[in-house]
Every structure is written in C-alpha cells, then in structure tokens.
Write an enzyme that holds these catalytic residues in place. Structure first.
Site, short mmCIF file in Angstrom:
data_model
loop_
_atom_site.label_atom_id
_atom_site.label_comp_id
_atom_site.label_asym_id
_atom_site.label_seq_id
_atom_site.Cartn_x
_atom_site.Cartn_y
_atom_site.Cartn_z
N CYS A 28 -5.64 10.56 7.70
CA CYS A 28 -5.67 9.85 6.42
C CYS A 28 -5.49 8.35 6.62
O CYS A 28 -5.35 7.87 7.75
CB CYS A 28 -4.58 10.40 5.49
SG CYS A 28 -4.79 12.15 5.07
N HIS A 35 -3.02 7.38 1.01
CA HIS A 35 -1.71 7.73 0.44
C HIS A 35 -0.63 6.77 0.91
O HIS A 35 -0.85 5.88 1.75
CB HIS A 35 -1.34 9.17 0.79
CG HIS A 35 -1.26 9.48 2.25
ND1 HIS A 35 -0.37 8.88 3.11
CD2 HIS A 35 -1.99 10.36 3.03
CE1 HIS A 35 -0.53 9.34 4.33
NE2 HIS A 35 -1.51 10.25 4.31
#
Length: 207
Positions: free
Chosen positions: A182, A162
């Site tokens: 992430c 992301h």
C-alpha cells in the site's frame, strides 16, 4: 669663606652618595603575568561572517495550504517517495510516502511486498480500516487477474492509500517502507485527503 667651602663640599659629597645609591640600589621586579586556566591559545584569525545581500538570500519556505476542495487526481512517484494531489481549486499538495517493503518493480502476486504500477481509481472509502482511514484502489484489474490465472498464482489485493497502523500512538510515523504494498501517509495527511476524495478519482502510480 672657609665655612662656605665646607658647606659646598658637603653638598657635593651628598650628591655623589645619592647618585651611587641610585646606581647600585636593587630595582623592584615587575610581577610576571600568571597563566590563565585555559592556557595559551592561537589568536582568533577567522574572518567575520558576511551576510548575503537581501537579493541573494533564499526566502523561507512557506507551508503548503491544506486541501480545501474536491480531489481530482493523485500521482504517486515511487522512486521519489512522493505523492501529488491535485484539487479542483487551489495549488497541488505534495506528500512524503512509504511503500511496500519490497518497492522496486510492479506488483505481481500476493505477498511480494510491491506497490502496483499503472492507472487505478478509488473504489472504496473505509473509515473502519485496520489503518487510520483508507482509500481503496481497484487492484487487481483484469490484466492482473489474467496474468495470475495463466501463471497459477494469487495476484493479491487490498491495495490502499492509508494512514498509520491503528496500534501506534497518534502522531507517530513508521519509518521506511513498511506496508504490504500500500501507500502510507501520516494520520493527519490521510484525514486531509480522505475529507475531499471521491469514488472514481484517478490514481496514477509510476515507478
């Protein structure tokens, strides 16, 4: 004859007096050089800078062309903080990434701050993410769920590629490894990948 002798004697006396005056007269003193405001300095002994011959000069780095065709594979190298994206047409693209706040080792459970290792696939594309766009990965897989069940803990989830948090100004990049596990890029970079990624695309994450 007497008159000529007197004139000659007067001329000799005048010459003698002139010579004596030149010998004993005060001489003008040359002015001393005034020190500069900078003071005295060592002379500049540096050698002139020599330019390398053109054949030895490093050419300027060319910016990588943006992704312009479907993404076929993504490789994440955690130790190098590098992500390489292969596209169907054109050269691969490399990106500098941020990882989980405790990046060393494979992810084991919820909240450990580690980015998982292994081969995954993109299983969702989210435009309404808490971060600027996100590509979800199919973590946890069966092996992670089985290990968590045996150990009696939560394997975690929501592992994504992301952009930056929606709360930070556009163009800002959070420093260091700051995610919960992430893989983070800049907003411009995730936009470039998001536009050409598809469900099922392989993502390999190496230590």
């Amino acid at each position: 004859m007497r008159r000529l002798g007197a004139i000659f004697s007067a001329l000799c006396l005048a010459a003698l007096l002139w010579g004596l005056w030149l010998l004993w007269a005060p001489q003008p003193v040359p002015p001393r050089p005034q020190p500069t405001a900078e003071g005295w300095h060592w002379p500049d002994l540096r050698l002139p800078r020599l330019a390398w011959p053109p054949i030895l000069q490093r050419p300027p780095a060319r910016p990588e062309a943006p992704i312009a065709s479907p993404v076929e594979r993504i490789l994440v190298e955690k130790s190098a903080r590098r992500m390489t994206v292969w596209q169907r047409e054109g050269a691969p693209r490399r990106f500098r990434i941020a990882l989980g706040f405790s990046p060393d080792g494979d992810k084991g459970r919820q909240g450990d701050g580690r980015t998982p290792e292994g081969i995954f696939r993109i299983d969702r594309l989210n435009r309404q993410s808490a971060y600027h766009l996100s590509l979800g990965l199919d973590y946890p897989q069966k092996r992670h769920r089985d290990a968590a069940r045996r150990g009696g803990y939560d394997p975690g989830g929501d592992i994504m590629i992301h952009g930056q948090p929606n709360q930070v100004p556009d163009g800002y990049r959070v420093k260091g490894d700051w995610t919960a596990g992430c893989i983070a890029l800049t907003n411009a970079e995730i936009e470039e990948i998001f536009a050409h990624a598809a469900l099922g695309t392989e993502v390999e994450i190496r230590p």
